[in-house]
Motif scaffolding. Structure first.
Motif, mmCIF file in Angstrom:
data_model
loop_
_atom_site.group_PDB
_atom_site.id
_atom_site.type_symbol
_atom_site.label_atom_id
_atom_site.label_comp_id
_atom_site.label_asym_id
_atom_site.label_seq_id
_atom_site.Cartn_x
_atom_site.Cartn_y
_atom_site.Cartn_z
ATOM 1 N N TRP A 113 6.732 9.699 3.034
ATOM 2 C CA TRP A 113 5.497 10.060 3.100
ATOM 3 C C TRP A 113 5.116 10.415 4.226
ATOM 4 O O TRP A 113 4.016 11.896 4.170
ATOM 5 C CB TRP A 113 4.468 8.589 2.981
ATOM 6 N N ARG A 114 5.700 10.903 5.364
ATOM 7 C CA ARG A 114 5.792 11.878 6.319
ATOM 8 C C ARG A 114 6.150 13.325 5.817
ATOM 9 O O ARG A 114 5.026 13.872 5.992
ATOM 10 C CB ARG A 114 6.660 11.245 7.532
ATOM 11 N N LEU A 174 1.771 3.418 -8.901
ATOM 12 C CA LEU A 174 0.369 3.965 -7.941
ATOM 13 C C LEU A 174 0.576 4.473 -6.553
ATOM 14 O O LEU A 174 0.087 4.571 -6.360
ATOM 15 C CB LEU A 174 -0.592 2.732 -8.403
ATOM 16 N N ALA A 175 2.337 4.140 -6.592
ATOM 17 C CA ALA A 175 2.674 4.402 -4.912
ATOM 18 C C ALA A 175 2.888 5.948 -4.944
ATOM 19 O O ALA A 175 1.723 5.222 -3.247
ATOM 20 C CB ALA A 175 4.234 3.571 -4.735
ATOM 21 N N PHE A 176 2.396 6.662 -4.994
ATOM 22 C CA PHE A 176 2.288 8.123 -4.686
ATOM 23 C C PHE A 176 1.239 8.366 -4.434
ATOM 24 O O PHE A 176 0.517 8.698 -3.738
ATOM 25 C CB PHE A 176 3.335 8.611 -6.034
ATOM 26 N N GLY A 214 -0.251 6.907 -1.883
ATOM 27 C CA GLY A 214 0.651 7.914 -0.089
ATOM 28 C C GLY A 214 -0.740 9.272 -0.319
ATOM 29 O O GLY A 214 -0.814 9.571 0.809
ATOM 30 N N LEU A 215 -1.386 9.643 -1.156
ATOM 31 C CA LEU A 215 -1.847 10.822 -1.376
ATOM 32 C C LEU A 215 -3.170 10.770 -0.412
ATOM 33 O O LEU A 215 -3.354 11.609 -0.320
ATOM 34 C CB LEU A 215 -1.826 11.779 -2.838
ATOM 35 N N VAL A 216 -3.471 9.247 -1.173
ATOM 36 C CA VAL A 216 -5.037 9.317 -0.658
ATOM 37 C C VAL A 216 -4.941 8.565 0.435
ATOM 38 O O VAL A 216 -5.388 9.607 2.302
ATOM 39 C CB VAL A 216 -5.544 8.228 -1.172
ATOM 40 N N THR A 273 -4.330 0.589 -0.574
ATOM 41 C CA THR A 273 -3.552 -0.176 -2.047
ATOM 42 C C THR A 273 -4.033 0.157 -3.666
ATOM 43 O O THR A 273 -5.651 0.390 -3.492
ATOM 44 C CB THR A 273 -3.685 -2.042 -1.635
ATOM 45 N N ALA A 274 -4.210 -0.224 -4.139
ATOM 46 C CA ALA A 274 -3.844 0.042 -5.557
ATOM 47 C C ALA A 274 -3.814 -1.104 -6.742
ATOM 48 O O ALA A 274 -2.373 -2.205 -6.374
ATOM 49 C CB ALA A 274 -3.113 1.282 -6.444
#
Length: 142
Positions: free
Chosen positions: A19-20, A103-105, A108-110, A124-125
């Protein structure tokens, strides 16, 4: 490349970025500047969330968020009734357990977008009915 990345590349043929890495892509390509150059300064975190729901979501997913709710205490719920990454999956219940993997990606974008706009958050989603999903954004006070 470090040893775990080499091992991951041998297994899958590709290295999964952290994510970094996405945060640095956001800065390096000046997407933040491109998205916000025509926007006035944000007055508060609600304005930032409105920007995420309208402009950012449209740029990334080709549609706006269907519903934004808040408790005015730092928790926002973004609802997308026809989430683009889940519409490819069947509407059957057997795919419901695999939906969080997709939904993990976007989470991370948000989170990365909010971080670069100066808002520290936890995203979270959840999916209860396909292809609708809810993203919960908890703003962390600094």
């Amino acid at each position: 490349m470090s040893t775990p990345q080499k091992a991951e590349k041998r297994k899958t043929g590709a290295v999964c970025p952290s994510w970094r890495t996405w945060d640095s892509v956001w800065d390096r390509d000046s997407l933040k500047g491109r998205f916000t150059k025509d926007t006035a300064r944000f007055k508060d975190e609600l304005d930032v969330m409105k920007f995420i729901c309208k402009d950012f979501w449209t740029c990334v997913f080709k549609k706006q968020i269907d519903n934004l709710r808040t408790n005015h205490q730092g928790i926002y719920v973004l609802q997308d009734n026809k989430f683009r990454l889940l519409t490819q999956l069947s509407a059957g219940k057997q795919y419901l357990e695999n939906a969080p993997k997709y939904l993990a990606f976007p989470c991370g974008l948000v989170r990365g977008a909010l971080s670069n706009l100066g808002v520290k958050s936890i995203v979270t989603a959840e999916v209860s009915v396909m292809p609708a999903c809810k993203f919960q954004v908890m703003i962390q006070k600094m």
